[in-house]
Design a protein around this motif. Structure first.
Motif, short mmCIF file in Angstrom:
data_model
loop_
_atom_site.label_atom_id
_atom_site.label_comp_id
_atom_site.label_asym_id
_atom_site.label_seq_id
_atom_site.Cartn_x
_atom_site.Cartn_y
_atom_site.Cartn_z
N ASP A 60 -10.03 11.47 2.60
CA ASP A 60 -9.20 12.52 3.17
C ASP A 60 -7.94 12.67 2.32
N PHE A 61 -7.18 13.75 2.57
CA PHE A 61 -5.93 13.94 1.85
C PHE A 61 -4.92 12.86 2.24
N THR A 62 -4.21 12.34 1.24
CA THR A 62 -3.18 11.34 1.49
C THR A 62 -1.96 11.67 0.65
N GLU A 63 -0.82 11.20 1.11
CA GLU A 63 0.42 11.44 0.37
C GLU A 63 0.44 10.66 -0.93
N CYS A 64 -0.04 9.41 -0.89
CA CYS A 64 -0.08 8.54 -2.07
C CYS A 64 -1.48 8.52 -2.66
N ALA A 65 -1.57 8.21 -3.93
CA ALA A 65 -2.87 8.13 -4.58
C ALA A 65 -3.75 7.10 -3.87
N PHE A 66 -4.94 7.54 -3.46
CA PHE A 66 -5.92 6.70 -2.77
C PHE A 66 -5.41 6.17 -1.43
N GLY A 67 -4.29 6.71 -0.93
CA GLY A 67 -3.76 6.27 0.34
C GLY A 67 -3.11 4.91 0.30
N ILE A 68 -2.81 4.40 -0.90
CA ILE A 68 -2.15 3.10 -1.07
C ILE A 68 -0.72 3.35 -1.53
N ARG A 69 0.24 2.97 -0.71
CA ARG A 69 1.64 3.28 -1.03
C ARG A 69 2.15 2.44 -2.19
N ARG A 70 1.77 1.16 -2.23
CA ARG A 70 2.17 0.30 -3.34
C ARG A 70 1.22 -0.88 -3.45
N VAL A 71 1.22 -1.51 -4.61
CA VAL A 71 0.49 -2.76 -4.81
C VAL A 71 1.49 -3.80 -5.28
N GLN A 72 1.23 -5.05 -4.92
CA GLN A 72 2.08 -6.16 -5.35
C GLN A 72 1.17 -7.27 -5.88
N PRO A 73 0.90 -7.25 -7.19
CA PRO A 73 -0.01 -8.23 -7.77
C PRO A 73 0.68 -9.53 -8.15
N GLN A 74 0.04 -10.63 -7.82
CA GLN A 74 0.42 -11.95 -8.26
C GLN A 74 -0.83 -12.60 -8.87
N PRO A 75 -0.69 -13.67 -9.64
CA PRO A 75 -1.87 -14.23 -10.32
C PRO A 75 -3.03 -14.56 -9.39
N THR A 76 -2.76 -15.13 -8.22
CA THR A 76 -3.85 -15.59 -7.35
C THR A 76 -4.04 -14.73 -6.10
N ALA A 77 -3.37 -13.61 -6.03
CA ALA A 77 -3.50 -12.74 -4.85
C ALA A 77 -2.99 -11.35 -5.20
N ILE A 78 -3.31 -10.40 -4.33
CA ILE A 78 -2.80 -9.04 -4.48
C ILE A 78 -2.54 -8.48 -3.09
N GLU A 79 -1.49 -7.66 -2.97
CA GLU A 79 -1.17 -7.01 -1.69
C GLU A 79 -1.29 -5.51 -1.86
N LEU A 80 -2.01 -4.87 -0.94
CA LEU A 80 -2.16 -3.42 -0.91
C LEU A 80 -1.47 -2.91 0.35
N LEU A 134 -3.64 -6.97 3.14
CA LEU A 134 -3.59 -5.55 3.51
C LEU A 134 -2.40 -5.39 4.44
N THR A 135 -1.43 -4.58 4.05
CA THR A 135 -0.21 -4.41 4.82
C THR A 135 0.10 -2.93 4.96
N GLY A 136 1.24 -2.63 5.56
CA GLY A 136 1.67 -1.24 5.71
C GLY A 136 1.69 -0.76 7.14
N VAL A 137 0.91 -1.42 8.00
CA VAL A 137 0.92 -1.13 9.44
C VAL A 137 1.00 -2.47 10.16
N PRO A 138 1.46 -2.49 11.41
CA PRO A 138 1.59 -3.76 12.14
C PRO A 138 0.27 -4.50 12.31
N SER A 139 0.36 -5.79 12.49
CA SER A 139 -0.83 -6.63 12.68
C SER A 139 -1.70 -6.13 13.82
N LYS A 140 -1.07 -5.65 14.89
CA LYS A 140 -1.85 -5.18 16.04
C LYS A 140 -2.72 -3.97 15.68
N VAL A 141 -2.29 -3.20 14.69
CA VAL A 141 -3.08 -2.04 14.26
C VAL A 141 -4.34 -2.51 13.55
N TRP A 142 -4.20 -3.50 12.67
CA TRP A 142 -5.37 -4.04 12.00
C TRP A 142 -6.35 -4.63 13.02
#
Length: 331
Positions: A60-80, A134-142
């Motif tokens: 669907d249409f999203t404001e951000c590319a692919f609907g992901i507002r930001r990424v935060q990469p670290q060597p052993t993990a990544i946050e979307l 996976l972040t961006g919305v509260p835990s209860k939403v997930w």
């Protein structure tokens, strides 16, 4: 390292991740590149699979590319960080593994939910050293979206696999053995550096290009390569009329020797696609295991025009309009 050099590296990192300057600066480490690669085969292959699902779940249409507002990469993990409740639901329902009675496994085999926290939800692959938040919305939403997925599967008569023990189910092992081994597995893993690398740089598709919509998918092999060729990622960048494509900044960012990927224009393909070389740019690596296909197009989506967009797209259209104005230099 001097303070001005650190500041410059943080600013450049945020161009690729869409993090704030503070987030980008706090993530820098003296012994690591500004955007570190995934550490180890297991994390890299996990991110390659996740990148595939991020693209496939974007419908669907999203404001951000692919609907992901930001990424935060670290060597052993990544946050979307997802941009909305709706995007969270689509992504989670896509990646959670389930079993259809005819023997089909849907979602990402072996994927499990490790924990819910105030930060979000952490997912991983059972028995492997992997992690993604996976972040961006509260835990209860997930949690709500997980319960909805369970209810939906129950109605269809399918079995959820992610709620089982922290090991692969027999159905997942059988599916993996049948479909994800041999030549295919070698091909996929050889190109995992590119898939994981793109996931860690998703922000580049909204910080450098004034496109209304950015979509993508894993394409089939094309002429010009031996065997299966590279893993091919087709990225469509769709602009409204009158907006310049800004091809050069995007290509320069993806091929940057410090923050980009080890790719360069695939000159050997120009003779095959001479009619498309202006608006279809292909980037591949020296040994041809990964291929990024950037396809620039013009199309005016009525749902994204502020003068006529429906109420459910008003906020999205306004966000896209602001981003385009900045990137197109009209402010």
């Amino acid at each position: 390292m001097r303070r001005d050099q650190i500041s410059k590296r943080a600013e450049r990192r945020s161009l690729y991740t869409n993090e704030t300057y503070t987030q980008a600066r706090s993530a820098l480490r003296p012994d690591q590149p500004p955007i570190p690669p995934a550490e180890g085969d297991e994390q890299r292959h996990f991110e390659a699979d996740l990148f595939d699902q991020v693209l496939e779940s974007h419908t669907d249409f999203t404001e951000c590319a692919f609907g992901i507002r930001r990424v935060q990469p670290q060597p052993t993990a990544i946050e979307l960080t997802v941009e909305s409740d709706q995007r969270a639901g689509r992504l989670l329902s896509r990646i959670l593994p389930s079993y259809e009675p005819d023997g089909e496994v849907h979602g990402m085999p072996g994927l499990r939910i490790r924990q819910y926290t105030q930060r979000g939800i952490e997912i991983h692959v059972a028995g492997r050293r992997t992690s993604a938040w996976l972040t961006g919305v509260p835990s209860k939403v997930w949690k709500r979206h997980e319960l909805f997925a369970l209810e939906h599967l129950s109605e269809m008569g399918w079995r959820p696999l992610w709620r089982g023990p922290q090991e692969w189910s027999g159905e997942e092992l059988a599916f993996e053995q049948r479909w994800n081994t041999g030549t295919w597995n070698q091909f996929w893993q050889a190109g995992a550096w590119c898939s994981s690398g793109l996931l860690r740089r998703l922000g580049i598709f909204q910080t450098t290009t004034p496109a209304d919509a950015v979509t993508g998918y894993r394409g089939l092999g094309i002429n010009g390569y031996e065997g299966l060729g590279p893993v091919r990622w087709c990225i469509d960048l769709i602009h409204r009329s009158g907006i310049p494509y800004r091809r050069e900044p995007l290509v320069a960012a993806l091929t940057d020797p410090e923050l980009g990927l080890p790719v360069a224009p695939a000159r050997h393909l120009d003779a095959i696609y001479t009619e498309q070389t202006e608006n279809c740019i292909r980037l591949d690596d020296e040994i041809c295991t990964g291929l990024i296909e950037l396809r620039f197009q013009t199309f005016n989506y009525p749902s994204l025009q502020l003068s006529s967009c429906p109420p459910e797209y008003q906020k999205i259209a306004e966000g896209i309009e602001r981003r385009i104005e900045v990137l197109a230099g009209r402010r």
